[in-house]
Design a protein around this motif. Structure first.
Motif, PDB file in Angstrom:
ATOM      1  N   THR A  69       0.846  -1.197   0.000  1.00  0.00           N
ATOM      2  CA  THR A  69       0.000   0.000   0.000  1.00  0.00           C
ATOM      3  C   THR A  69       0.878   1.242   0.000  1.00  0.00           C
ATOM      4  O   THR A  69       1.901   1.286   0.671  1.00  0.00           O
ATOM      5  CB  THR A  69      -0.925   0.026   1.233  1.00  0.00           C
ATOM      6  OG1 THR A  69      -0.135   0.037   2.422  1.00  0.00           O
ATOM      7  CG2 THR A  69      -1.829  -1.192   1.256  1.00  0.00           C
ATOM      8  N   TYR A  70       0.460   2.255  -0.754  1.00  0.00           N
ATOM      9  CA  TYR A  70       1.206   3.508  -0.816  1.00  0.00           C
ATOM     10  C   TYR A  70       0.294   4.597  -1.389  1.00  0.00           C
ATOM     11  O   TYR A  70      -0.672   4.273  -2.096  1.00  0.00           O
ATOM     12  CB  TYR A  70       2.468   3.341  -1.681  1.00  0.00           C
ATOM     13  CG  TYR A  70       2.199   2.946  -3.117  1.00  0.00           C
ATOM     14  CD1 TYR A  70       2.045   3.913  -4.125  1.00  0.00           C
ATOM     15  CD2 TYR A  70       2.065   1.594  -3.470  1.00  0.00           C
ATOM     16  CE1 TYR A  70       1.795   3.554  -5.441  1.00  0.00           C
ATOM     17  CE2 TYR A  70       1.802   1.235  -4.786  1.00  0.00           C
ATOM     18  CZ  TYR A  70       1.672   2.212  -5.749  1.00  0.00           C
ATOM     19  OH  TYR A  70       1.409   1.853  -7.055  1.00  0.00           O
ATOM     20  N   TYR A  97      -5.507   9.698  -2.946  1.00  0.00           N
ATOM     21  CA  TYR A  97      -5.655   8.350  -3.482  1.00  0.00           C
ATOM     22  C   TYR A  97      -4.694   7.377  -2.796  1.00  0.00           C
ATOM     23  O   TYR A  97      -3.517   7.688  -2.600  1.00  0.00           O
ATOM     24  CB  TYR A  97      -5.401   8.325  -4.996  1.00  0.00           C
ATOM     25  CG  TYR A  97      -6.512   8.967  -5.799  1.00  0.00           C
ATOM     26  CD1 TYR A  97      -7.654   8.235  -6.124  1.00  0.00           C
ATOM     27  CD2 TYR A  97      -6.420  10.292  -6.205  1.00  0.00           C
ATOM     28  CE1 TYR A  97      -8.686   8.831  -6.858  1.00  0.00           C
ATOM     29  CE2 TYR A  97      -7.440  10.884  -6.941  1.00  0.00           C
ATOM     30  CZ  TYR A  97      -8.571  10.148  -7.256  1.00  0.00           C
ATOM     31  OH  TYR A  97      -9.580  10.729  -7.975  1.00  0.00           O
ATOM     32  N   TYR A 140     -10.236   6.253  -3.609  1.00  0.00           N
ATOM     33  CA  TYR A 140     -10.209   7.669  -3.252  1.00  0.00           C
ATOM     34  C   TYR A 140     -10.586   7.850  -1.784  1.00  0.00           C
ATOM     35  O   TYR A 140     -11.648   7.404  -1.333  1.00  0.00           O
ATOM     36  CB  TYR A 140     -11.176   8.457  -4.129  1.00  0.00           C
ATOM     37  CG  TYR A 140     -11.237   9.939  -3.815  1.00  0.00           C
ATOM     38  CD1 TYR A 140     -10.130  10.750  -4.055  1.00  0.00           C
ATOM     39  CD2 TYR A 140     -12.381  10.511  -3.268  1.00  0.00           C
ATOM     40  CE1 TYR A 140     -10.164  12.106  -3.775  1.00  0.00           C
ATOM     41  CE2 TYR A 140     -12.421  11.868  -2.982  1.00  0.00           C
ATOM     42  CZ  TYR A 140     -11.308  12.660  -3.234  1.00  0.00           C
ATOM     43  OH  TYR A 140     -11.333  13.996  -2.947  1.00  0.00           O
ATOM     44  N   ARG A 187      -9.283  -2.243 -11.082  1.00  0.00           N
ATOM     45  CA  ARG A 187      -7.831  -2.298 -11.119  1.00  0.00           C
ATOM     46  C   ARG A 187      -7.323  -1.414 -12.252  1.00  0.00           C
ATOM     47  O   ARG A 187      -7.856  -1.445 -13.362  1.00  0.00           O
ATOM     48  CB  ARG A 187      -7.358  -3.741 -11.319  1.00  0.00           C
ATOM     49  CG  ARG A 187      -5.860  -3.925 -11.170  1.00  0.00           C
ATOM     50  CD  ARG A 187      -5.518  -5.402 -11.044  1.00  0.00           C
ATOM     51  NE  ARG A 187      -4.113  -5.612 -10.807  1.00  0.00           N
ATOM     52  CZ  ARG A 187      -3.596  -6.740 -10.359  1.00  0.00           C
ATOM     53  NH1 ARG A 187      -4.394  -7.760 -10.087  1.00  0.00           N
ATOM     54  NH2 ARG A 187      -2.306  -6.873 -10.173  1.00  0.00           N
ATOM     55  N   TYR A 188      -6.307  -0.615 -11.941  1.00  0.00           N
ATOM     56  CA  TYR A 188      -5.687   0.273 -12.923  1.00  0.00           C
ATOM     57  C   TYR A 188      -4.242  -0.175 -13.120  1.00  0.00           C
ATOM     58  O   TYR A 188      -3.393   0.063 -12.256  1.00  0.00           O
ATOM     59  CB  TYR A 188      -5.743   1.721 -12.460  1.00  0.00           C
ATOM     60  CG  TYR A 188      -7.153   2.238 -12.273  1.00  0.00           C
ATOM     61  CD1 TYR A 188      -7.821   2.876 -13.313  1.00  0.00           C
ATOM     62  CD2 TYR A 188      -7.805   2.068 -11.062  1.00  0.00           C
ATOM     63  CE1 TYR A 188      -9.122   3.343 -13.143  1.00  0.00           C
ATOM     64  CE2 TYR A 188      -9.109   2.529 -10.883  1.00  0.00           C
ATOM     65  CZ  TYR A 188      -9.757   3.162 -11.933  1.00  0.00           C
ATOM     66  OH  TYR A 188     -11.036   3.620 -11.754  1.00  0.00           O
ATOM     67  N   ALA A 209      -2.203  -1.919 -10.139  1.00  0.00           N
ATOM     68  CA  ALA A 209      -2.598  -1.471  -8.800  1.00  0.00           C
ATOM     69  C   ALA A 209      -4.090  -1.183  -8.725  1.00  0.00           C
ATOM     70  O   ALA A 209      -4.732  -0.831  -9.733  1.00  0.00           O
ATOM     71  CB  ALA A 209      -1.814  -0.218  -8.408  1.00  0.00           C
ATOM     72  N   TYR A 210      -4.639  -1.360  -7.530  1.00  0.00           N
ATOM     73  CA  TYR A 210      -5.995  -0.904  -7.217  1.00  0.00           C
ATOM     74  C   TYR A 210      -5.891   0.516  -6.664  1.00  0.00           C
ATOM     75  O   TYR A 210      -4.956   0.844  -5.937  1.00  0.00           O
ATOM     76  CB  TYR A 210      -6.651  -1.822  -6.194  1.00  0.00           C
ATOM     77  CG  TYR A 210      -6.929  -3.210  -6.714  1.00  0.00           C
ATOM     78  CD1 TYR A 210      -8.163  -3.535  -7.270  1.00  0.00           C
ATOM     79  CD2 TYR A 210      -5.952  -4.208  -6.650  1.00  0.00           C
ATOM     80  CE1 TYR A 210      -8.421  -4.818  -7.751  1.00  0.00           C
ATOM     81  CE2 TYR A 210      -6.196  -5.481  -7.126  1.00  0.00           C
ATOM     82  CZ  TYR A 210      -7.433  -5.781  -7.678  1.00  0.00           C
ATOM     83  OH  TYR A 210      -7.681  -7.044  -8.159  1.00  0.00           O
ATOM     84  N   LYS A 211      -6.881   1.346  -7.004  1.00  0.00           N
ATOM     85  CA  LYS A 211      -6.821   2.757  -6.632  1.00  0.00           C
ATOM     86  C   LYS A 211      -8.144   3.145  -5.986  1.00  0.00           C
ATOM     87  O   LYS A 211      -9.210   2.973  -6.578  1.00  0.00           O
ATOM     88  CB  LYS A 211      -6.559   3.597  -7.888  1.00  0.00           C
ATOM     89  CG  LYS A 211      -6.550   5.104  -7.686  1.00  0.00           C
ATOM     90  CD  LYS A 211      -6.328   5.777  -9.049  1.00  0.00           C
ATOM     91  CE  LYS A 211      -6.408   7.292  -8.961  1.00  0.00           C
ATOM     92  NZ  LYS A 211      -6.244   7.924 -10.289  1.00  0.00           N
ATOM     93  N   GLN A 243      -1.152  -2.797  -4.360  1.00  0.00           N
ATOM     94  CA  GLN A 243      -0.626  -3.781  -5.297  1.00  0.00           C
ATOM     95  C   GLN A 243      -0.674  -5.160  -4.653  1.00  0.00           C
ATOM     96  O   GLN A 243      -0.364  -5.319  -3.462  1.00  0.00           O
ATOM     97  CB  GLN A 243       0.808  -3.449  -5.683  1.00  0.00           C
ATOM     98  CG  GLN A 243       0.924  -2.256  -6.625  1.00  0.00           C
ATOM     99  CD  GLN A 243       2.356  -2.037  -7.070  1.00  0.00           C
ATOM    100  OE1 GLN A 243       3.288  -2.137  -6.285  1.00  0.00           O
ATOM    101  NE2 GLN A 243       2.540  -1.715  -8.346  1.00  0.00           N
ATOM    102  N   TYR A 246      -3.101   3.541  -3.166  1.00  0.00           N
ATOM    103  CA  TYR A 246      -2.857   2.498  -4.155  1.00  0.00           C
ATOM    104  C   TYR A 246      -2.514   1.192  -3.457  1.00  0.00           C
ATOM    105  O   TYR A 246      -1.801   1.179  -2.441  1.00  0.00           O
ATOM    106  CB  TYR A 246      -1.708   2.911  -5.084  1.00  0.00           C
ATOM    107  CG  TYR A 246      -2.018   4.127  -5.927  1.00  0.00           C
ATOM    108  CD1 TYR A 246      -2.542   3.986  -7.209  1.00  0.00           C
ATOM    109  CD2 TYR A 246      -1.779   5.413  -5.442  1.00  0.00           C
ATOM    110  CE1 TYR A 246      -2.824   5.110  -7.991  1.00  0.00           C
ATOM    111  CE2 TYR A 246      -2.063   6.539  -6.210  1.00  0.00           C
ATOM    112  CZ  TYR A 246      -2.586   6.366  -7.478  1.00  0.00           C
ATOM    113  OH  TYR A 246      -2.862   7.479  -8.243  1.00  0.00           O
TER     114      TYR A 246
END
Length: 491
Positions: free
Chosen positions: A416-417, A424, A464, A456-457, A460-462, A428, A426
């Motif tokens: 996570t980051y 946002y 808000y 998923r982008y 990574a998942y994003k 992974q 992110y």
């Protein structure tokens, strides 16, 4: 004890299948640990507990008289590790002496790394290492009773009443112990129209508004009381769209002002409403909308049951009532309700689970949520000599089915980051398994955000998080067979 605080495990654990209500054998010896101060000449009596962000247990309490005529009380904070053993890095062998300054309680504020406690008419602060902050000390004026709660920042709300003001007076205190003059009138709001009103709980909704919950004496009877709720914004202004110009006064009568026998608990809900749990001859739950009206989705606003409770908490969108009264060692119980006010009969196939008392000498008990399990702490009479001595017994149980069979992903499985996060977050998942659910919880267990089947982008998942308040939160991630939990900080 007013309330119970929700914290999630920050380490990797694998669980064997257990039954609801069974002991967690990783805690103490076969699920139980006991604590004595300088045994056998002294004992230990617990006043209140908190679970720290690192899943340790911190207790405020005292030694007992000892075994000589000139023995006297000594007061302590004691900290225990996740496995129930005394934390040797805290104080001396886990105990930090306060000498003769009695701590009536201990409370961790959500947005602070500090702990607060009442000592006489003083509010004091310690850091996470147990050191008293010499720069903070607030003397509560004109008061023989006060309580306190967090704010969206590191400030503190204090509600007091006393001989000169037998009604609620509310102050806002800065983190250094000075009055916050932006609140109310020069830092204070008062309600002289609410004579003989006792505020017993302060909670905050997700918008930062305050609910002050308690009881007020019935004008037609000196022995009966009504549930009362005052709602203000962060600056102490009454929210006049709530109930009757910001004040809700129930028609339900409580038989006594003695909150230790007839407690009142309250919890905010995801829709910024409030559930109030009180007890007279029967337990009564009522849910108010954010405008102070009885919620029609909650058993038409009111639910009356024969249950008993000493404390309550919300965990994973379920309401739990803990019965901490053990008459002659009869034990304790935990009953689960859905948030519509109906008993969850699927819970242990009967709506409740029970726990045995350690002994018929067990008197008071408290419950806290640690590592997704429930820790029950009992004060037990422990007569090593002529004077009465005590010991603290703690037992940790499985109470939620998710902790029984779900294995945990490690920090190598989920990345996570950034953390702290501004807008946002992110995630992974290097093992390429699909994430089905992402949840954000406040530190008291309230579900703040839920992302089902998130998009998923790239790799990574994003999600808000820009619209939630600054503070500490817990992230829970679920794939098809595992969960991952960690702490995040929102800037």
């Amino acid at each position: 004890m007013k309330k119970l605080y929700f914290l999630l495990c920050l380490i990797t654990l694998n669980f064997q299948a257990q039954n609801l209500g069974s002991l967690d054998t990783s805690f103490g010896i076969n699920g139980m640990t006991e604590y004595l101060y300088s045994a056998p000449s002294k004992g230990y009596y617990n006043y209140g507990m908190q679970i720290t962000p690192t899943n340790k247990i911190i207790s405020a309490g005292r030694s007992t008289w000892g075994c000589t005529n000139n023995s006297s009380y000594e007061y302590f904070f004691v900290r225990f590790n996740l496995d129930g053993t005394p934390d040797s890095t805290f104080g001396v062998n886990g105990a930090q002496s306060l000498s003769n300054a009695q701590p009536y309680d201990i409370q961790k504020l959500q947005n602070s790394n500090n702990y607060y406690y009442r000592s006489g008419a003083m509010l004091k602060k310690i850091d996470e290492n147990g050191l008293i902050d010499p720069n903070f000390s607030y003397a509560v004026p004109n008061s023989n009773f006060f309580m306190y709660a967090e704010t969206p920042t590191d400030d503190i709300i204090v509600v007091r009443r006393g001989p000169q003001n037998p009604y609620p007076v509310i102050d806002k205190i800065n983190s250094n112990g000075t009055i916050n003059t932006s609140f109310g009138v020069s830092g204070t709001i008062s309600f002289p129209q609410l004579n003989n009103c006792f505020i017993e709980q302060i909670i905050m909704d997700s918008s930062g508004n305050y609910y002050f919950v308690g009881r007020i004496q019935n004008i037609n009877s000196s022995s009966n009381y009504h549930v009362i709720v005052i709602k203000t914004d962060q600056n102490g202004n009454l929210i006049t769209t709530f109930a009757n110009n910001g004040i809700y006064n129930s028609t339900y009568l409580l038989p006594s002002s003695q909150s230790e026998y007839y407690p009142i608990n309250a919890h905010t809900t995801n829709d910024n409403g409030i559930i109030i749990i009180s007890r007279a001859s029967q337990l009564r739950m009522e849910k108010l909308t954010d405008t102070g009206q009885l919620s029609t989705s909650f058993s038409n606003g009111i639910k009356v049951t024969p249950s008993f409770f000493s404390s309550t908490f919300i965990f994973d969108n379920k309401l739990y009532l803990f019965n901490g009264s053990s008459y002659n060692g009869s034990g304790y119980s935990l009953t689960r309700y859905n948030l519509d006010g109906n008993l969850d009969s699927s819970y242990n196939n009967q709506g409740s689970i029970s726990f045995p008392a350690y002994t018929i000498l067990a008197t008071t008990s408290q419950a806290n949520i640690q590592d997704g399990k429930i820790v029950i702490a009992e004060n037990v009479e422990n007569s090593y000599c002529a004077q009465m001595n005590w010991k603290l017994i703690m037992k940790r149980y499985y109470f939620d089915s998710a902790a029984l069979s779900t294995s945990e992903m490690s920090h190598n499985d989920i990345i996570t980051y950034p953390n702290p996060v501004n807008n946002y977050l992110y995630l992974q998942h290097p093992k390429a398994k699909k994430i089905f659910l992402i949840e954000i919880y406040s530190t008291d267990g309230k579900l703040i955000r839920k992302f089902l089947n998130p998009n998923r982008y790239g790799d990574a998942y994003k999600i808000y998080l820009g619209d939630i308040q600054a503070g500490n939160y817990f992230l829970k991630v679920t794939n098809e067979s595992q969960t991952f939990r960690t702490k995040i900080i929102k800037k």
